[in-house]
Motif scaffolding. Structure first.
Motif, mmCIF file in Angstrom:
data_model
loop_
_atom_site.group_PDB
_atom_site.id
_atom_site.type_symbol
_atom_site.label_atom_id
_atom_site.label_comp_id
_atom_site.label_asym_id
_atom_site.label_seq_id
_atom_site.Cartn_x
_atom_site.Cartn_y
_atom_site.Cartn_z
ATOM 1 N N ILE A 102 52.188 17.425 15.142
ATOM 2 C CA ILE A 102 51.954 18.205 13.922
ATOM 3 C C ILE A 102 50.491 18.614 13.822
ATOM 4 O O ILE A 102 50.158 19.735 13.435
ATOM 5 C CB ILE A 102 52.390 17.393 12.688
ATOM 6 C CG1 ILE A 102 53.915 17.206 12.679
ATOM 7 C CG2 ILE A 102 51.938 18.075 11.403
ATOM 8 C CD1 ILE A 102 54.416 16.312 11.575
ATOM 9 N N SER A 103 49.587 17.675 14.186
ATOM 10 C CA SER A 103 48.158 17.993 14.141
ATOM 11 C C SER A 103 47.813 19.110 15.122
ATOM 12 O O SER A 103 47.069 20.041 14.787
ATOM 13 C CB SER A 103 47.343 16.739 14.464
ATOM 14 O OG SER A 103 45.963 17.026 14.491
ATOM 15 N N ASP A 104 48.372 19.023 16.334
ATOM 16 C CA ASP A 104 48.115 20.085 17.309
ATOM 17 C C ASP A 104 48.659 21.425 16.820
ATOM 18 O O ASP A 104 47.995 22.472 16.952
ATOM 19 C CB ASP A 104 48.755 19.723 18.660
ATOM 20 C CG ASP A 104 48.101 18.498 19.294
ATOM 21 O OD1 ASP A 104 46.952 18.191 18.916
ATOM 22 O OD2 ASP A 104 48.741 17.857 20.155
ATOM 23 N N GLU A 105 49.865 21.376 16.254
ATOM 24 C CA GLU A 105 50.452 22.624 15.759
ATOM 25 C C GLU A 105 49.645 23.169 14.589
ATOM 26 O O GLU A 105 49.427 24.373 14.474
ATOM 27 C CB GLU A 105 51.897 22.375 15.332
ATOM 28 C CG GLU A 105 52.625 23.645 14.921
ATOM 29 C CD GLU A 105 54.090 23.390 14.626
ATOM 30 O OE1 GLU A 105 54.779 24.354 14.261
ATOM 31 O OE2 GLU A 105 54.521 22.234 14.773
ATOM 32 N N ARG A 106 49.178 22.254 13.715
ATOM 33 C CA ARG A 106 48.349 22.701 12.591
ATOM 34 C C ARG A 106 47.061 23.331 13.089
ATOM 35 O O ARG A 106 46.631 24.378 12.594
ATOM 36 C CB ARG A 106 48.040 21.510 11.688
ATOM 37 C CG ARG A 106 47.157 21.854 10.486
ATOM 38 C CD ARG A 106 46.521 20.613 9.924
ATOM 39 N NE ARG A 106 45.677 19.983 10.921
ATOM 40 C CZ ARG A 106 45.194 18.754 10.801
ATOM 41 N NH1 ARG A 106 45.495 18.018 9.756
ATOM 42 N NH2 ARG A 106 44.422 18.252 11.742
#
Length: 427
Positions: free
Chosen positions: A77-81
């Protein structure tokens, strides 16, 4: 009893004497019962310890697996964010660069239009002068022809010589005027030809500039579409009417002015041209993205936990009764965070909820956080998304430490995972 436990004697023999111990049936029964109970207790205790050890090992292993899965999900999720943020920044930079290019092209286009109008005005003046000169030339040629005919038909009357001298002077003056007029006409013709050529070059340059503008607008429009569609899908996945939501946000942020004021590429009045309409459409889409951002902060798309957790019960029927929220188990004291901007409407004890916090958000949405161990906010306090509001606990009707998380829209409970999943697809 005597049949099963007959009286026995235990002889103890030494060098000097022999003694015995009498074991009566009751004594034997008591000893046998004690040994049996001791062995049974040892077996049961050993089994309990083994089962507890195995269960604890399985629970720890499951907890570790859940933690690893959660951390991997958080990393994803952090990478996608970060990727989404980078795309947004890149889109903003592209949009700013495009606006600068549009501004430069607008200035160049206005200068070109002014130059074209000047050339058209000069060309009209040249044409008028040329027509006037041609008229004057024709009149002069007529006068010269009349004077020449008069000289050729002269009968030698008195004053004819003087008249011929005057006619000759007039002819010289007219010849000089005609020569000057011819030179001026040739110069005007050259200027007119240059003006026509220049106008054609400017028209070609204007057409190329419009093609470049169209390509820039197309790229910006595609970037706006890519940026808006995920946000629109997120709100629709949560069951929210995007038009009503945007209207509500727009009514609360209705000030005008600044960089999003509609563009005007012409000062001549009349209807706006196609470029103006497209530029204003892009600005409207950018304003729509800003409204979506504001709405996303005020709707509960975030997750109430940051630490490791275990989902123990979902939304729906449970044991014949409706469970109107989702339960997330974890250690006592685990921080609980607000999932959106809102106002605290309840912070205290509430029957089966135990220690309960209620937050009122925009669009008629309310979130509830139950079974808390500690409450860190007060009624009437405004909280921001991601702000810590309490600690996980085991208060109220609860079988173990966990968070009972609810989302209500218009007073009706909805599945919180709808909002959580919708938010995880974007943020």
């Amino acid at each position: 009893m005597e049949k099963r436990f007959p009286e026995r004697r235990l002889f103890l023999r030494s060098d000097t004497e022999t003694r015995f111990i009498r074991l009566k049936p009751g004594t034997q029964l008591l000893a046998w019962t004690g040994v049996t109970l001791t062995v049974a207790w040892t077996i049961i205790a050993t089994a309990i310890l083994l089962m507890d050890s195995i269960g604890a090992g399985n629970f720890r292993a499951q907890a570790m697996r859940d933690k690893l899965v959660y951390e991997e999900r958080l990393n994803a999720i952090s990478d996608e964010r970060d990727a989404r943020a980078a795309e947004a920044v890149a889109a903003q930079q592209r949009f700013s660069s495009a606006l600068e290019q549009v501004s430069m092209m607008q200035s160049a286009l206005l200068r070109t239009e002014d130059r074209r109008r000047e050339l058209e005005t000069g060309l009209e003046a040249v044409q008028a002068t040329l027509r006037r000169t041609m008229t004057e030339r024709e009149e002069s040629e007529s006068q010269v022809a009349a004077l020449t005919a008069a000289m050729e038909t002269g009968d030698g009357a008195p004053g004819t010589g003087a008249l011929s001298g005057e006619l000759q002077g007039t002819l010289d003056i007219l010849a000089d005027a005609l020569a000057d007029t011819a030179e001026e006409r040739d110069e005007i013709a050259e200027n007119a030809e240059f003006a026509v050529t220049r106008a054609q070059d400017l028209e070609l340059e204007l057409r190329l500039m419009r093609d470049r503008n169209d390509e820039i607008f197309r790229q910006i429009e595609e970037a706006m579409t890519v940026s808006v569609e995920p946000l629109d899908d997120m709100f629709r996945a949560a069951g929210m009417d995007t038009e009503d939501m945007l209207a509500a946000v727009r009514s609360g942020y209705s000030g005008t002015g600044g960089p999003l004021t509609p563009l005007s590429f012409s000062t001549m009045g009349g209807e706006p041209d196609e470029d103006t309409l497209r530029a204003n459409g892009i600005l409207n889409r950018l304003d729509e993205i800003n409204l979506y951002r504001i709405a996303a902060e005020r709707a509960p798309f975030d997750f109430p936990l940051r630490d490791a957790y275990r989902m123990t019960s979902g939304f729906g029927m449970r044991w014949g009764r409706m469970h109107e929220g989702t339960d997330f188990a974890g250690p006592i004291g685990t921080p609980i965070y607000a999932t959106a901007d809102g106002v605290v409407t309840h912070a205290g004890w509430s029957s089966g909820y135990g220690r309960l916090i209620k937050l009122q958000h925009e669009f008629g949405i309310e979130t509830r956080y139950g079974h808390l161990n500690a409450i860190r906010v007060n009624v009437g306090q405004r909280v921001s998304r991601g702000e810590r509001i309490g600690d996980m606990g085991n208060s109220g009707r609860s079988t173990g430490p966990h968070l009972h998380y609810e989302i209500r829209v218009g007073g009706t409970a909805v599945n919180p995972m709808i909002y959580i999943r919708a938010g995880s697809d974007v943020f």
